[in-house]
Design a protein around this motif. Sequence first.
Motif, short mmCIF file in Angstrom:
data_model
loop_
_atom_site.label_atom_id
_atom_site.label_comp_id
_atom_site.label_asym_id
_atom_site.label_seq_id
_atom_site.Cartn_x
_atom_site.Cartn_y
_atom_site.Cartn_z
N PHE A 1 32.47 -26.21 -45.80
CA PHE A 1 31.94 -25.16 -46.69
C PHE A 1 31.04 -25.84 -47.72
N GLN A 2 29.79 -25.44 -47.74
CA GLN A 2 28.84 -26.06 -48.67
C GLN A 2 28.94 -25.35 -50.03
N LEU A 3 29.42 -26.07 -51.03
CA LEU A 3 29.67 -25.49 -52.35
C LEU A 3 28.54 -25.77 -53.34
N GLY A 4 27.59 -26.61 -52.96
CA GLY A 4 26.47 -26.96 -53.84
C GLY A 4 25.18 -27.07 -53.06
N PRO A 5 24.15 -27.65 -53.66
CA PRO A 5 22.83 -27.69 -53.00
C PRO A 5 22.69 -28.76 -51.92
N THR A 6 23.58 -29.74 -51.86
CA THR A 6 23.41 -30.85 -50.91
C THR A 6 24.66 -31.02 -50.06
N GLU A 7 24.54 -31.90 -49.05
CA GLU A 7 25.67 -32.17 -48.17
C GLU A 7 26.82 -32.84 -48.91
N ALA A 8 26.52 -33.44 -50.04
CA ALA A 8 27.58 -34.09 -50.81
C ALA A 8 28.61 -33.08 -51.31
N SER A 9 28.23 -31.81 -51.31
CA SER A 9 29.15 -30.77 -51.81
C SER A 9 29.99 -30.16 -50.69
N TYR A 10 29.88 -30.68 -49.46
CA TYR A 10 30.65 -30.12 -48.36
C TYR A 10 32.16 -30.31 -48.61
N TYR A 11 32.92 -29.26 -48.38
CA TYR A 11 34.38 -29.37 -48.37
C TYR A 11 34.81 -29.26 -46.91
N GLN B 1 15.88 -25.19 -42.76
CA GLN B 1 15.75 -25.29 -41.31
C GLN B 1 15.41 -26.71 -40.88
N ASP B 2 14.56 -27.36 -41.65
CA ASP B 2 14.23 -28.76 -41.35
C ASP B 2 15.46 -29.65 -41.48
N ALA B 3 16.26 -29.36 -42.49
CA ALA B 3 17.46 -30.16 -42.69
C ALA B 3 18.44 -29.97 -41.53
N LYS B 4 18.52 -28.72 -41.04
CA LYS B 4 19.41 -28.47 -39.91
C LYS B 4 18.90 -29.17 -38.64
N ALA B 5 17.59 -29.16 -38.45
CA ALA B 5 17.02 -29.83 -37.28
C ALA B 5 17.29 -31.33 -37.34
N GLU B 6 17.17 -31.89 -38.53
CA GLU B 6 17.44 -33.32 -38.69
C GLU B 6 18.91 -33.62 -38.44
N GLU B 7 19.76 -32.71 -38.86
CA GLU B 7 21.20 -32.89 -38.66
C GLU B 7 21.55 -32.86 -37.17
N ASN B 8 20.83 -32.03 -36.42
CA ASN B 8 21.10 -31.94 -34.98
C ASN B 8 20.76 -33.23 -34.24
N LYS B 9 19.86 -34.03 -34.83
CA LYS B 9 19.46 -35.28 -34.19
C LYS B 9 20.51 -36.38 -34.39
N LYS B 10 21.39 -36.17 -35.35
CA LYS B 10 22.39 -37.18 -35.63
C LYS B 10 23.47 -37.19 -34.56
N GLU B 11 24.27 -38.22 -34.59
CA GLU B 11 25.39 -38.30 -33.67
C GLU B 11 26.41 -37.21 -34.02
N PRO B 12 27.25 -36.82 -33.08
CA PRO B 12 28.25 -35.79 -33.36
C PRO B 12 29.07 -36.13 -34.60
N LEU B 13 29.38 -35.12 -35.35
CA LEU B 13 30.10 -35.33 -36.61
C LEU B 13 31.44 -36.02 -36.38
N CYS B 14 32.11 -35.62 -35.31
CA CYS B 14 33.44 -36.17 -35.08
C CYS B 14 33.43 -37.67 -34.78
N ARG B 15 32.25 -38.24 -34.50
CA ARG B 15 32.16 -39.68 -34.25
C ARG B 15 31.82 -40.47 -35.50
N GLN B 16 31.42 -39.77 -36.54
CA GLN B 16 31.06 -40.45 -37.77
C GLN B 16 32.30 -41.01 -38.45
N LYS B 17 32.10 -42.18 -39.06
CA LYS B 17 33.22 -42.93 -39.62
C LYS B 17 34.03 -42.13 -40.64
N GLN B 18 33.32 -41.37 -41.48
CA GLN B 18 34.01 -40.64 -42.54
C GLN B 18 34.97 -39.59 -41.99
N HIS B 19 34.70 -39.12 -40.77
CA HIS B 19 35.57 -38.11 -40.17
C HIS B 19 36.61 -38.72 -39.23
#
Length: 309
Positions: free
Chosen positions: A275-285, A172-190
């Motif tokens: 889709f989160q396939l592992g324990p961290t965001e690095a595993s997102y597909y 839940q803390d991780a999700k709250a921290e994620e909500n504080k970030k800029e929208p995903l669609c604005r991030q360079k990787q996306h």
Amino acid sequence: MAAAGAPDGMEETGMDTEAETVATEAPARSLNCVEAEAAAGAAAEDSSAARGSLQPAPAQPPGDPAAQASVSNGEDAGGGAGRELVDLKIIWNKTKHDVKFPLDSTGSELKQKIHSITGLPPAMQKVMYKGLVPEDKTLREIKVTSGAKIMVVGSTINDVLAVNTPKDAAQQDAKAEENKKEPLCRQKQHRKVLDKGKPEDVMPSVKGAQERLPAVPLSGMYNKSGGKVRLTFKLEQDQLWIGTKERTEKLPMGSIKNVVSEPIEGHEDYHMMAFQLGPTEASYYWVYWVPTQYVDAIKDTVLGKWQYF
């Protein structure tokens, strides 16, 4: 000599009648011992037969097939009489249960039946037949046919109570921290994927609608490398197939930790989804250009509503 008291030449009144009676009646003869025993035996047999004819017929013993011929096995008891039934194969935890169920019963009633079979509370069940089975619709309305396979995913209360609470708090803390970030669609990787624009063969979207998963794979989308990707939901195997031009990954839905999504700015009728396939965001597909009407159905199908209890 004439009888005393009777005048000569006259017969006493009643003498002829008495003589005739004595003549017609055979004198009684006493029985010898053998005849007496035979007569007594015959009388005893007649008495026994008379008593036997008055006794009721013996009851059939328990387990006698004739006594149970009219007893139902109870398979269709409880509301099945006079209602059209379908044969269902209910599959949960790799176990199949063959049941007959009324075609005009609702998804909610089906969950109650599953509860009686598996012990899974209805609130903890994810029941799938070509997508999630709606609780307020009948099996006839969603076109369930005889022999259909009903997939059930869910955890018992004991499994839920065994969940590590500190781990949930951390998520839940991780999700709250994620909500504080800029929208995903604005991030360079996306942006490098989204800047390619909407694919020409992407499936149509319906903004503001929620629909069940279609019977065909979701196709025409991009993955993180910009290649085409399709999603196929194999409910009978409880798997998600992620297919690209090079290969197809077959993922058990239970191995997917989380599903996140966000509308694409300027194209809010489409989402980017991970889709989160592992324990961290690095595993997102990551998958881009998912039609908005299927977003909730995808999350419910992969994760199940029971995750919130």
